[in-house]
Design an enzyme around this catalytic site. Sequence first.
Site, short mmCIF file in Angstrom:
data_model
loop_
_atom_site.label_atom_id
_atom_site.label_comp_id
_atom_site.label_asym_id
_atom_site.label_seq_id
_atom_site.Cartn_x
_atom_site.Cartn_y
_atom_site.Cartn_z
N LYS A 163 41.75 0.21 -10.75
CA LYS A 163 40.92 -0.99 -10.58
C LYS A 163 41.32 -2.00 -11.64
CE LYS A 163 37.48 -2.16 -7.83
NZ LYS A 163 37.25 -1.68 -6.46
N GLY B 293 23.33 -8.34 -0.60
CA GLY B 293 24.66 -8.93 -0.85
C GLY B 293 25.15 -9.55 0.44
N ASN C 164 31.79 -10.63 1.36
CA ASN C 164 32.65 -10.06 2.40
C ASN C 164 32.01 -8.83 3.05
OD1 ASN C 164 34.74 -7.97 3.23
ND2 ASN C 164 35.96 -9.83 3.19
N GLY D 137 28.77 -7.48 2.75
CA GLY D 137 27.40 -7.63 3.25
C GLY D 137 27.33 -8.42 4.54
P1 NAD Z 1 31.90 -10.56 -2.60
O1 NAD Z 1 32.24 -11.25 -3.85
O2 NAD Z 1 32.50 -11.06 -1.35
O3 NAD Z 1 30.30 -10.56 -2.42
C1 NAD Z 1 29.40 -10.11 -3.38
C2 NAD Z 1 28.02 -10.52 -2.90
O4 NAD Z 1 27.03 -9.92 -3.73
C3 NAD Z 1 27.77 -12.01 -2.94
O5 NAD Z 1 27.08 -12.40 -1.76
C4 NAD Z 1 26.84 -12.19 -4.13
O6 NAD Z 1 25.99 -13.32 -3.99
C5 NAD Z 1 26.06 -10.91 -4.03
N1 NAD Z 1 25.35 -10.54 -5.24
C6 NAD Z 1 25.78 -10.57 -6.51
N2 NAD Z 1 24.78 -10.15 -7.33
C7 NAD Z 1 23.73 -9.85 -6.53
C8 NAD Z 1 22.42 -9.38 -6.77
N3 NAD Z 1 22.00 -9.13 -7.98
N4 NAD Z 1 21.62 -9.19 -5.70
C9 NAD Z 1 22.05 -9.43 -4.46
N5 NAD Z 1 23.26 -9.89 -4.17
C10 NAD Z 1 24.09 -10.09 -5.20
O7 NAD Z 1 32.23 -9.03 -2.85
P2 NAD Z 1 32.50 -7.90 -1.78
O8 NAD Z 1 33.96 -7.79 -1.60
O9 NAD Z 1 31.62 -8.12 -0.61
O10 NAD Z 1 32.05 -6.60 -2.59
C11 NAD Z 1 30.70 -6.18 -2.63
C12 NAD Z 1 30.66 -4.73 -3.07
O11 NAD Z 1 31.43 -3.94 -2.17
C13 NAD Z 1 31.24 -4.45 -4.46
O12 NAD Z 1 30.54 -3.40 -5.03
C14 NAD Z 1 32.65 -4.00 -4.15
O13 NAD Z 1 33.20 -3.20 -5.19
C15 NAD Z 1 32.39 -3.21 -2.90
N6 NAD Z 1 33.58 -3.00 -2.06
C16 NAD Z 1 34.25 -4.05 -1.55
C17 NAD Z 1 35.34 -3.81 -0.72
C18 NAD Z 1 36.07 -4.92 -0.04
O14 NAD Z 1 36.90 -4.61 0.84
N7 NAD Z 1 35.79 -6.19 -0.34
C19 NAD Z 1 35.77 -2.50 -0.47
C20 NAD Z 1 35.05 -1.44 -1.02
C21 NAD Z 1 33.94 -1.72 -1.81
#
Ligand code: NAD
Length: 430
Positions: A120, A232, A235, A237
């Site tokens: 990471k 969230g 991407n 959510g």
């Molecule tokens: P992103 O940056 O696209 O979205 C993050 C979201 O979380 C945003 O909408 C933000 O406003 C929200 N957020 C931040 N703090 C918050 C809080 N306190 N309460 C509610 N919402 C909050 O990121 P992402 O890629 O969607 O990643 C989200 C999670 O999924 C992370 O934990 C990431 O490690 C995990 N993840 C992502 C992927 C991927 O393919 N993008 C893959 C595996 C895991």
Amino acid sequence: MCQLSRHSKIEVVSMAKERSAYGVALEQLRLAAERLKLESGIHEMLKVPKRSLTVSVSIRMDNGGTGVFNACRVQHMDARGPFKGGIRYHPNVTLDEVTALSMWMTWKCAVMDIPYGGAKGGITCNPKTMSKGELERMTRRYISMILDIIGPYRDVPAPDVYTDSQTMAWIMDTYSQIKGYSVPECVTGKPISVGGSEGRNEATSLGADLCARDAAKRLGMKFKGSTVAVQGYGNVGWNAAKIAFDWGAKVLAVSDSKGGICKKDGLNPYKVYEHKMKTGSVVDFKGAQDITNEEVLETDCDILIPAALENSITRDIADKVKAKIVSEGANGPTTPEADKILFEKKILLIPDILANAGGVTVSYYEWVQNLEREHWPMEEVCQKLETKICKAFDDVYSISKKEKCDMRIAALMLGIGRVADAIKILGLWP
Ligand code: NAD
């Protein structure tokens, strides 16, 4: 009375301070190692990353000043294949957090049985206050500083919180420019026009929804017609809410960093997304009620998908979770203390290293396509992902029944067991 006795059972654990992400990861490793009767030498090896590189990224800011950002790349274990893992841009990024995330990547790739190790990366910055030019310069400088330890057969980065396909395109270009030839296989999560895979954007969310669907089947429920809450709206959510809606579920509540919204007769995730694009948040969505982030997690629904950051479902919140299924779109959203409470409440939790493994799985498919200079159609990617993640779900579910443990311990046992086998068979050199 009943409530009190349940609390007293978990008191010793719950009195402990909620841990840091790495503390949580170490505790999870300890629990699985105990059940697996893991050799102490292998346990010691797995507690720490194989390599951590910290760098200081200095760039020219738009105002002519110099911005200096702390950054790192942590490579946990590569016994099963090259390191693989996302890059996170966030003000709270720490080496502790990135180390935990790298460990979870190792287990996740092993649970899915894909030939990667875990890594990471992260930069401590606030991307919301930075211009596109500043983000591009920061990304390129960061990649140039970690270039020696990444590459298609060493360590393949991908998107994570606040990094996206544009960031990945800058990474591919920086790497390729320095090497002197185009190397699309050095990074995944790229735009389709430069070698990205069909379905990568939605892959993590599709995986989380597929796991929730299979969990619903095990509980004798139907995904279609079920009620869903999503924390969230990035991407993972937003796509999870969209897919759930497309499959006939009712999305009752969603949130982002600014707050949450709920609507009894269901939200239209597409309209909520449009609203977020216009206003920067899901809050104040017409026809919905504004609620707090905690209230979203406590929504009376069938399926809860935490898709924001770590440590969201703490012991206090776990007590109030009403969902029957929790599918962890985010990494590390539930603390070990909360895990125990959810298990006692008979809530079926699908752990991050399974529920959100769709992302790394399609990343793997992207890498394979790049190495072969091929491009697979969407249906093929989605079909392959469904087969792979449903098999992993079955494997983990069977272990949880056999071991009489929760799905997290079962998934850790499967993943850590596979990594330990690889370490044993490779041996220690010299
Ligand atoms: P992103 O940056 O696209 O979205 C993050 C979201 O979380 C945003 O909408 C933000 O406003 C929200 N957020 C931040 N703090 C918050 C809080 N306190 N309460 C509610 N919402 C909050 O990121 P992402 O890629 O969607 O990643 C989200 C999670 O999924 C992370 O934990 C990431 O490690 C995990 N993840 C992502 C992927 C991927 O393919 N993008 C893959 C595996 C895991």
